[in-house]
Motif scaffolding. Structure first.
Motif, PDB file in Angstrom:
ATOM      1  N   THR A  12      68.360  26.741  27.097  1.00  0.00           N
ATOM      2  CA  THR A  12      68.849  26.471  28.452  1.00  0.00           C
ATOM      3  C   THR A  12      67.704  25.977  29.330  1.00  0.00           C
ATOM      4  O   THR A  12      67.853  24.999  30.065  1.00  0.00           O
ATOM      5  N   ALA A  13      66.550  26.638  29.230  1.00  0.00           N
ATOM      6  CA  ALA A  13      65.387  26.235  30.026  1.00  0.00           C
ATOM      7  C   ALA A  13      64.929  24.823  29.661  1.00  0.00           C
ATOM      8  O   ALA A  13      64.626  24.012  30.540  1.00  0.00           O
ATOM      9  N   ILE A  14      64.896  24.512  28.368  1.00  0.00           N
ATOM     10  CA  ILE A  14      64.486  23.176  27.934  1.00  0.00           C
ATOM     11  C   ILE A  14      65.490  22.141  28.427  1.00  0.00           C
ATOM     12  O   ILE A  14      65.110  21.079  28.929  1.00  0.00           O
ATOM     13  N   VAL A  18      64.558  19.056  30.828  1.00  0.00           N
ATOM     14  CA  VAL A  18      64.633  17.672  30.365  1.00  0.00           C
ATOM     15  C   VAL A  18      65.582  16.845  31.235  1.00  0.00           C
ATOM     16  O   VAL A  18      65.385  15.654  31.428  1.00  0.00           O
ATOM     17  N   ARG A  19      66.612  17.502  31.810  1.00  0.00           N
ATOM     18  CA  ARG A  19      67.520  16.791  32.721  1.00  0.00           C
ATOM     19  C   ARG A  19      66.786  16.288  33.960  1.00  0.00           C
ATOM     20  O   ARG A  19      67.171  15.292  34.557  1.00  0.00           O
ATOM     21  N   ARG A  20      65.732  17.000  34.359  1.00  0.00           N
ATOM     22  CA  ARG A  20      64.984  16.619  35.569  1.00  0.00           C
ATOM     23  C   ARG A  20      63.834  15.665  35.287  1.00  0.00           C
ATOM     24  O   ARG A  20      63.156  15.231  36.217  1.00  0.00           O
ATOM     25  N   CYS A  21      63.614  15.339  34.039  1.00  0.00           N
ATOM     26  CA  CYS A  21      62.471  14.492  33.687  1.00  0.00           C
ATOM     27  C   CYS A  21      62.661  13.060  34.163  1.00  0.00           C
ATOM     28  O   CYS A  21      63.763  12.520  34.139  1.00  0.00           O
ATOM     29  N   GLY A  44      71.384  16.716  25.899  1.00  0.00           N
ATOM     30  CA  GLY A  44      71.972  17.803  26.664  1.00  0.00           C
ATOM     31  C   GLY A  44      71.786  19.138  25.970  1.00  0.00           C
ATOM     32  O   GLY A  44      71.325  19.226  24.828  1.00  0.00           O
ATOM     33  N   GLU A  45      72.177  20.194  26.669  1.00  0.00           N
ATOM     34  CA  GLU A  45      72.016  21.541  26.119  1.00  0.00           C
ATOM     35  C   GLU A  45      72.826  21.715  24.833  1.00  0.00           C
ATOM     36  O   GLU A  45      72.361  22.325  23.876  1.00  0.00           O
ATOM     37  N   ARG A  46      74.021  21.168  24.790  1.00  0.00           N
ATOM     38  CA  ARG A  46      74.836  21.295  23.574  1.00  0.00           C
ATOM     39  C   ARG A  46      74.147  20.622  22.394  1.00  0.00           C
ATOM     40  O   ARG A  46      74.114  21.155  21.285  1.00  0.00           O
ATOM     41  N   PRO A 107      57.246  23.323  36.195  1.00  0.00           N
ATOM     42  CA  PRO A 107      57.989  24.326  36.951  1.00  0.00           C
ATOM     43  C   PRO A 107      59.469  24.335  36.583  1.00  0.00           C
ATOM     44  O   PRO A 107      60.062  23.291  36.312  1.00  0.00           O
ATOM     45  N   HIS A 108      60.025  25.540  36.567  1.00  0.00           N
ATOM     46  CA  HIS A 108      61.461  25.695  36.361  1.00  0.00           C
ATOM     47  C   HIS A 108      62.186  25.378  37.660  1.00  0.00           C
ATOM     48  O   HIS A 108      61.591  25.405  38.737  1.00  0.00           O
TER      49      HIS A 108
END
Length: 187
Positions: A12-14, A18-21, A44-46, A107-108
């Protein structure tokens, strides 16, 4: 090896990260390029869950996640092994920090679970420096510095040399491909 709950939190954290990259980070991570949108596509997470469920480096690479590798080991012990290079060298750059704990903290998001592991980003030049260190350093010389302490803890030379070789291969491949490395190390 992390527990299922920790693995779920890590993925979930990854996925959130990665969505914000930015596009340049996705490119350095080796994400696939979509010519129709003219953008790199973040998994995506899935996708991350599906791929990690069948954790095989070749599958991760094919899924657009670059090169992936996991070592089930106490990272502090592997880091301690590499820190022994400090006793063998006067290199002010301290390249022995790069393979395990090196990189820039990412940062998260504000809503991230505070128990998520910190993510570290090692840019391609640092990946190359880590690969060069791992190739140049003498495992036997490192082991001679830590042998008494590690042996007293029940840690064997064989298990550490296997992890060292795995890291040499991983960083060598990532450096050759010009990839950045994203790391999450559970304490």
């Amino acid at each position: 090896m992390c527990t299922h709950q920790r693995r779920t939190q890590l993925l979930t954290a990854i996925a959130e990260w990665v969505r914000r990259c930015d596009q340049d980070v996705l490119a350095r991570l080796g994400c696939p390029f979509d010519p129709f949108t003219d953008r790199f596509k973040a998994p995506g997470e899935r996708t991350l869950r599906d791929v990690f469920a069948r954790f095989v480096p070749a599958i991760l690479t094919a899924a657009g996640l670059g090169i992936a590798h996991s070592i089930n080991k106490s990272w502090d012990a592997v880091h301690d092994l590499y820190t022994a290079a400090n006793a063998l060298s006067t290199d002010a750059d301290e390249p022995w920090n790069l393979p395990i704990y090196g990189g820039r903290p990412v940062p998260h998001s504000a809503d991230a679970d505070p128990s998520d592991p910190p993510l570290m980003l090692l840019e391609p030049p640092e990946v190359s420096q880590a690969a060069q260190f791992l190739t140049a350093v003498s495992f036997d010389e490192l082991w001679s510095v830590v042998e008494a302490r590690f042996s007293a803890l029940g840690w064997t030379k064989q298990e550490h040399i296997e992890h060292h070789r795995d890291l040499q291969e991983f960083y060598g491949q990532a450096a050759s491909a010009g990839h950045a490395v994203v790391k999450a190390v559970w304490a």
